[in-house]
Write a protein that holds these residues in place. Structure first.
Motif, short mmCIF file in Angstrom:
data_model
loop_
_atom_site.label_atom_id
_atom_site.label_comp_id
_atom_site.label_asym_id
_atom_site.label_seq_id
_atom_site.Cartn_x
_atom_site.Cartn_y
_atom_site.Cartn_z
N ALA B 47 -30.81 57.74 43.77
CA ALA B 47 -29.47 57.94 44.29
C ALA B 47 -28.80 56.58 44.41
O ALA B 47 -29.45 55.59 44.74
N PHE B 48 -27.52 56.57 44.11
CA PHE B 48 -26.76 55.31 44.13
C PHE B 48 -25.72 55.41 45.23
O PHE B 48 -24.90 56.33 45.25
N ILE B 49 -25.79 54.47 46.18
CA ILE B 49 -24.92 54.54 47.36
C ILE B 49 -24.19 53.21 47.51
O ILE B 49 -24.78 52.15 47.32
N ASN B 209 -3.10 39.56 36.24
CA ASN B 209 -2.65 40.95 36.14
C ASN B 209 -1.21 41.12 36.59
O ASN B 209 -0.47 41.92 36.05
N ASP B 213 0.05 41.27 32.19
CA ASP B 213 -1.00 41.42 31.21
C ASP B 213 -2.18 42.15 31.84
O ASP B 213 -3.29 41.66 31.85
N PHE B 215 -4.82 45.26 33.17
CA PHE B 215 -5.64 46.37 32.68
C PHE B 215 -4.99 47.69 33.04
O PHE B 215 -5.08 48.65 32.31
N ILE B 218 -2.80 49.23 30.57
CA ILE B 218 -3.55 49.65 29.38
C ILE B 218 -4.31 50.92 29.66
O ILE B 218 -4.28 51.87 28.88
N LEU B 219 -4.94 50.92 30.81
CA LEU B 219 -5.71 52.10 31.17
C LEU B 219 -4.80 53.32 31.23
O LEU B 219 -5.08 54.36 30.64
N ARG B 222 -3.61 54.54 27.95
CA ARG B 222 -4.68 55.16 27.20
C ARG B 222 -4.91 56.59 27.70
O ARG B 222 -5.09 57.51 26.94
N LEU B 223 -4.87 56.73 29.01
CA LEU B 223 -5.06 58.05 29.59
C LEU B 223 -3.91 58.96 29.22
O LEU B 223 -4.09 60.13 28.96
N THR B 226 -4.44 60.48 25.88
CA THR B 226 -5.40 61.57 25.83
C THR B 226 -4.83 62.84 26.44
O THR B 226 -5.06 63.92 25.94
N THR B 227 -4.06 62.70 27.51
CA THR B 227 -3.52 63.92 28.12
C THR B 227 -2.46 64.54 27.23
O THR B 227 -2.36 65.74 27.13
N ALA B 229 -2.38 64.49 24.09
CA ALA B 229 -3.04 65.14 22.98
C ALA B 229 -3.54 66.52 23.39
O ALA B 229 -3.54 67.45 22.60
N SER B 230 -3.94 66.65 24.64
CA SER B 230 -4.53 67.92 25.04
C SER B 230 -3.50 68.91 25.55
O SER B 230 -3.81 70.05 25.79
N CYS B 233 -2.43 72.65 24.04
CA CYS B 233 -3.18 73.90 24.18
C CYS B 233 -2.47 74.87 25.14
O CYS B 233 -1.99 74.47 26.15
#
Lengths: 734, 233
Positions: B47-49, B209, B213, B215, B218-219, B222-223, B226-227, B229-230, B233
């Protein structure tokens, strides 16, 4: 048939038969083994089994049966009926009207094909009338037999709380004062050294090595079980070496059934005295196109059908062992040393999980600590899923919501990250994780195979799988059991932990491990206004690579962000729908007041829904649970009356009468009607099925055939109308 | 300008290793929630805590502990190297009350880590030896007299001094003894430089940041892709 209790081993001169069911080791074809009498197993374990008295007649062979192989499962309940009757002359000898005498009728009508997709009312009207006339015929017939009892019932005291003891579900009900005492004496798991108490238990499971070393026993201290291990290995190896056959089951009258499966280097054995587990039933016709086909546990199934319930239970236990150790590990350990003690690699948690499985598989009961009450229905859900051929339970949410969740999963597979960042697990600083560099990008989820979003009760909301692989329902069951047992410790919501569990999925690949990432989160924390109840959800990500924990963790964070985005507005769909879905109740959604509990199973996807058991008796007590388990087992297993071309009603009563009705219409429709009378009240069970669905319901009120059918069809239509909301569908594939 | 309060605490990875049932999970739970549950189940896998924590003595120093609580059962041993890879501290736990067997396993883990270190010594792991279940150890009914207790502790002491002076802590997850001390001392023993170097690096990153410049954009773009594209439907 004689009423022999296990505590009276001196009655050995009674004419009871032991029947051995075996198969040639190769080729694996079933033959009926020698029948042996008299019997003292297992009360006096030291008795040698006498193989010379072969040829005595098994009681089951005398029962009316409809020729040939496929119909050999006729009269499925005779043993059960007789058990019940025995008890009415035992415990209830003074007031026989108090005993529940189940009467069962199964029939199949054959209608022209009707298209389920367009749900037109005309068809259902015709259907309703047809069904009603069939059912009326059955009920009239039943009243002819039960009339006297029913009449006396109506004069007796007003309706009272029924105890499961009144139903004669289990033997020896008359020896105890109340349900709790019965539970403690005959059901509760006990590792005592008291052998007399040990043999009283209704159900036993043993796992041992081929060399006779115990791995697990449901009851009893080591000192007691050692002797039994010796007997089991002796019997198994005697058949193997001397007769070149593999022992499958031993039946002692219709009182005890012993089933063994040989998974060299392990042997698993179940011993049951429970009538509903000894019923023979045919597995559903194989035309069922299951989304997740069952594993090869069903080979030889027509001859094995008598033992199928117990065989499936043993396979579930075996699958658990595989899931934690994998097949090569087990084989390697025993290969090095035949008398290897497998318990060395098992933890106390494994034994706890075995015990919990034993209780769930047999009674639908949870493993309770001393004085603990049943707090949720997960064990009952598990039982019903098992009963319905490893079906899984769905949650009602809107189809658009489900699609949205599915698409979030799909988008996980498209997240790209820079290769360097993947290798240096500097995950926690997500600033550097999502680097801007475009060169050498790789997919974050390239090792991600299966994804699930589930509720806290392990019901799947949405899932994703690869195009050419699937996880069977058996594997899912193992997965969810394992996750629940790992989560026991973290009842604390203020602290979150991510789990990383290596697990072998026995049907997916018994030789290797997959790695399961689990993150729980509470959806209610992200909703305004915050709902009063918490809405714990779990994200389960299954990876093929043991070093991908931090990638999976990053994906889970992404999924949570996507799910809760927009969740802080009032019209958040998921949170509200989850709140509503927990109240799935026929009483709320449609007016069918007399039906207190129902199950609807969609055959093509092998998924089912049912309403909360609290609506049946206004509680979630052990008493209610055991009754529901019993009623549904009888209803389900008695559908074995599998009739081919003509409409036929078989009606089993103590007389074993079989009746036939002819009809010109043909379809694969079947119905079963069961009524338990006694204790001033009655319970009606009804099963209706065709190619598309199986529907089961229970009513503990007086209900006429007309209402019963009308209400049932109302629920069925409702389920069909909302099929896309009620059922998970096929998830998304990448 | 970037305020110090905007800088998240540095993460610091810790792995707990040791025999089955010596109390690793209970120790972590005591540290994270300050609670103890007698019915803690065996850990399956790991487990990771995570827990943000400031030292009691030096409250300006805080760390985000990332703790790997591993299963002690033998059958999970093949996975363990993954957990102590990149770890800064390894807490090797044994049961004071079940000394002989669990101390042997503790020594096994210390060897394992040292063997691994020799192969790849970019970032050495600090090893601390934890003797848990001190409450049971000191109980009258434990079957131990003062003499044997001292003998055990002497054995630990000798082992530690002959192994690069490994630090030894006695703890009890039941009453909480020694647990905050343990995590305090992990923070307090760090050099000032660790914190100042981290703060400088982080401040520079955040500055960069802010200058567009970053992240984040960019993040999110990028998201968004993807949304979009979906959505068809």
């Amino acid at each position: 048939m004689k009423d022999v209790h296990p505590k009276n081993p001196e009655n050995s001169d009674q004419h009871e038969t032991i029947k051995f069911n075996t198969s040639f080791i190769s080729p694996s074809k079933l033959v009926s083994g020698p029948s042996i009498s008299p019997a003292k197993f297992p009360s006096v374990p030291t008795t040698a089994v006498n193989l010379e008295n072969a040829g005595s007649i098994n009681a089951a062979d005398l029962l009316p049966s409809q020729s040939s192989h496929t119909s050999s499962t006729e009269v499925p309940d005779s043993s059960h009926l007789r058990v019940a009757n025995n008890h009415s002359s035992g415990r209830f000898s003074l007031a026989s009207e108090n005993s529940y005498v189940p009467s069962i009728a199964g029939l199949t009508s054959e209608d022209e094909e009707d298209d389920r997709e367009d749900n037109n009312i005309e068809t259902s009207h015709n259907e309703e009338e047809d069904l009603q006339s069939i059912l009326n015929g059955l009920i009239r017939h039943e009243n002819h037999f039960n009339g006297q009892i029913s009449h006396r019932n109506s004069l007796s005291s007003p309706r009272q709380e029924i105890s499961f003891l009144d139903l004669n579900i289990f033997p020896n009900s008359e020896t105890v004062q109340n349900g709790e005492e019965y539970y403690n004496k005959y059901i509760r798991i006990s590792k005592d050294e008291d052998e007399a108490a040990f043999v009283e238990k209704l159900k036993h499971f043993f796992i041992l090595s081929s060399a006779g070393k115990p791995v697990f026993s449901m009851h009893g201290a080591d000192d007691i079980i050692m002797g039994y291990m010796g007997i089991i290995t002796t019997i198994v190896s005697t058949f193997e070496e001397n007769m070149k056959e593999e022992i499958k089951s031993i039946t002692v009258g219709d009182r005890i059934k012993i089933v063994a499966i040989n998974k060299n280097p392990l042997i698993l054995v179940a011993v049951s005295q429970i009538s509903y587990e000894m019923m023979s039933f045919t597995h559903n016709e194989s035309v069922e196109e299951e989304l997740h086909p069952r594993p090869n546990s069903l080979e030889d199934h027509d001859s094995d059908s008598d033992d199928l319930i117990l065989i499936n239970q043993l396979n579930t236990l075996y699958n658990y062992l595989l899931s934690i150790l994998s097949k090569p590990t087990i084989e390697k350990n025993f290969h090095n040393r035949m008398n290897y003690d497998l318990r060395r690699v098992l933890t106390p948690l494994d034994f706890h999980n075995f015990e919990a499985l034993c209780l769930k598989l047999t009674y639908g009961l949870p493993l309770l600590k001393e004085g603990e009450k049943i707090s949720d229905t997960s064990s009952f859900d598990f039982y019903i899923g098992e009963l319905l051929d490893s079906s899984i339970q769905s949650v009602k949410i809107r189809n658009t919501t489900r699609n949205r969740l599915n698409n979030i999963f799909l988008s996980c597979k498209r997240i790209k990250v820079k290769e360097d960042d993947l290798d240096s697990e500097v995950n926690s600083d997500s600033v550097s994780f999502f680097s801007k560099a475009e060169d050498q990008e790789r997919y974050l989820g390239e090792d991600l195979l299966f994804s699930f979003l589930t509720t806290s009760s392990n019901r799947i909301l949405s899932f994703m799988k690869p195009r050419n692989h699937t996880l069977s329902n058996e594997d899912l069951k193992i997965l969810f059991s394992m996750i629940s047992s790992a989560e026991m410790q973290s009842g604390d919501s203020e602290f979150t932990e991510d789990l990383w569990i290596p697990l072998c999925m026995p049907n997916f690949n018994p030789n290797g491990f997959l790695y399961v990432f689990v993150r729980k989160f509470d959806l209610s924390e992200y909703v305004e206004p915050r709902p009063t109840v918490s809405q714990p959800l779990s994200i389960i990500l299954i990876s093929s690579n043991k070093n991908t924990f931090f990638k999976m963790r990053e994906i889970s964070r992404y999924i949570i962000t996507k799910i809760v985005k927009g969740e802080n507005s009032r019209n958040n769909p998921l949170s509200r729908e989850l709140l509503e879905s927990t109240k799935l109740s026929i009483l709320n959604d449609i007016r069918v007041p007399a039906i207190k509990h129902f199950i609807y199973k969609l055959k093509c996807s092998n998924q089912f829904i049912m309403n909360d058991m609290v609506y049946y008796n206004n509680d979630r007590s052990m008493n209610t649970l055991l009754q529901l388990v019993y009623f549904y087992s009888i209803l389900h297993n008695s559908k074995a009356t599998k009739i081919k071309s003509k409409l036929k009603a078989t009606y089993n009563h103590e007389t074993g009468l079989v009746r036939q009705i002819n009809s010109s219409r043909s379809e694969s429709k079947k119905l079963t009607y069961t009524r338990w009378n006694g204790a001033g009240t009655s319970v009606t069970g009804f099963m209706l099925s065709d190619d598309v669905y199986e529907f089961y319901c229970l009513s503990n009120e007086e209900i006429g055939s007309k209402d019963l059918i009308a209400n049932s069809l109302k629920i069925i239509q409702w389920c069909e109308k909302y099929r896309k909301r009620l059922f998970l569908g096929e998830g998304v594939t990448f | 300008m970037i305020e110090d309060s905007e800088i998240p605490p540095p993460s610091y990875k810790i792995v707990l290793l040791g025999d089955s049932s010596v109390g690793k999970t209970s120790l972590v739970h005591r540290f994270v929630t300050n609670k103890f549950d007698r019915n803690t189940a065996n850990t399956i896998g790991a487990a990771f805590i995570t827990k943000k924590y400031s030292s009691t003595k030096l409250p300006e120093r805080s760390l985000k502990f990332e703790i790997w609580d591993t299963a002690g059962q033998e059958r999970y041993r093949s996975l363990t190297p993954m957990y102590y890879r990149n770890a800064r501290v390894a807490l090797i736990c044994f049961d004071l009350h079940n000394f002989e067997e669990t101390f042997k396993t503790a020594k096994f883990w210390i060897e394992q880590i040292e063997v691994n270190e020799a192969r790849d010594s970019t970032d050495p792991i600090e090893i601390r030896l934890i003797g848990n279940k001190r409450d049971l150890f000191l109980e009258e009914s434990s079957g131990l007299d003062e003499e044997s207790r001292q003998a055990y502790l002497e054995q630990v002491k000798q082992f530690c001094s002959s192994n690069n002076n490994i630090k030894f802590h006695q703890t009890s997850a039941v009453d909480g003894f020694g647990i905050t001390d343990l995590f305090d001392s992990i923070i307090d023993d760090l050099d000032d430089e660790f914190f100042t170097a981290y703060a400088d690096r982080k401040r520079a990153e955040l500055e960069a940041n802010k200058n567009g410049d970053q992240f984040g954009s960019i993040l999110s773009s990028r998201l968004a892709q993807t949304t979009n594209a979906s959505r068809c439907c």
